[in-house]
Design a protein around this motif. Sequence first.
Motif, PDB file in Angstrom:
ATOM      1  N   UNK A  70       0.712  -1.232  -0.025  1.00 28.02           N
ATOM      2  CA  UNK A  70       0.081  -0.430  -0.452  1.00 28.02           C
ATOM      3  C   UNK A  70       0.456   1.211  -0.076  1.00 28.02           C
ATOM      4  N   UNK A  71       1.574   1.101   0.472  1.00 24.51           N
ATOM      5  CA  UNK A  71       3.092   2.501   0.633  1.00 24.51           C
ATOM      6  C   UNK A  71       3.538   2.266  -0.432  1.00 24.51           C
ATOM      7  N   UNK A  72       4.010   2.054  -1.238  1.00 25.42           N
ATOM      8  CA  UNK A  72       4.923   1.674  -2.671  1.00 25.42           C
ATOM      9  C   UNK A  72       3.527   2.005  -3.488  1.00 25.42           C
ATOM     10  N   UNK A  73       1.974   1.638  -3.820  1.00 25.81           N
ATOM     11  CA  UNK A  73       1.281   2.004  -4.495  1.00 25.81           C
ATOM     12  C   UNK A  73       0.845   3.423  -4.175  1.00 25.81           C
ATOM     13  N   UNK A  74      -0.313   3.895  -3.019  1.00 28.54           N
ATOM     14  CA  UNK A  74      -0.696   5.069  -2.371  1.00 28.54           C
ATOM     15  C   UNK A  74      -0.105   6.075  -2.315  1.00 28.54           C
ATOM     16  N   UNK A  75       1.180   5.784  -1.817  1.00 30.29           N
ATOM     17  CA  UNK A  75       2.187   6.642  -0.405  1.00 30.29           C
ATOM     18  C   UNK A  75       3.827   7.160  -1.875  1.00 30.29           C
ATOM     19  N   UNK A  76       3.158   6.455  -3.347  1.00 26.84           N
ATOM     20  CA  UNK A  76       4.232   6.927  -3.971  1.00 26.84           C
ATOM     21  C   UNK A  76       4.695   8.216  -3.943  1.00 26.84           C
ATOM     22  N   UNK A  77       3.419   9.323  -3.929  1.00 30.09           N
ATOM     23  CA  UNK A  77       4.035  10.340  -3.969  1.00 30.09           C
ATOM     24  C   UNK A  77       4.382  11.116  -2.383  1.00 30.09           C
ATOM     25  N   UNK A  78       3.718  10.080  -1.208  1.00 31.75           N
ATOM     26  CA  UNK A  78       4.436  10.673  -0.315  1.00 31.75           C
ATOM     27  C   UNK A  78       6.322  10.948  -0.352  1.00 31.75           C
ATOM     28  N   UNK A  79       6.521  11.165   0.889  1.00 35.80           N
ATOM     29  CA  UNK A  79       8.319  11.526   1.193  1.00 35.80           C
ATOM     30  C   UNK A  79       9.127   9.568   1.555  1.00 35.80           C
TER      31      UNK A  79
END
Length: 168
Positions: A70-79
């Motif tokens: 999820x972090x890789x897919x959804x938070x891609x724009x996150x830091x």
Amino acid sequence: MMDGTAPVWQGPLLTGLFVLAAAGLTAGVAFFSLWLSDRRKLRREDQRQWDSELKQSYVTIVDQTREVYTALVVLEAASPSELGDVTVNALEAVQKEALLLELIAPKAVHEVAFALSNVLSEIYQGAFEGERQEPRPEEWRERTLQKMNGLEARLRVEIRRALRMPPN
């Protein structure tokens, strides 16, 4: 003087001896049967316990890898540090479960769990490499997700095999 007849006490004595021998034999067979039954029950209960721990480890590992997914897919724009935080938590949990599986599971199961922890380690390192070269390469993310999905599928197959379940 012998007249060819047995003494009066011989009949009851032989009957008593046969009764005692039959009772001893019956008690021995009953004890052995009870021992076998208890042993079978104990083995079955041990197997249930190991199976329960295998299932729990599988759920923990998949839960942790899904968070990273999820972090890789959804938070891609996150830091990248957010991805690093999620990944390091998952890495610690998966390594802990892999160590447990090394003790209770067949070799194939814990090898896959360790391979998953290696992929998480690569993601953690990649998160900070991405910090140096923004944005993170799309092919790196896709390749990593494919690796993770493939290892999750292998883990599922190996866990099912260890649980003596038919392949799905």
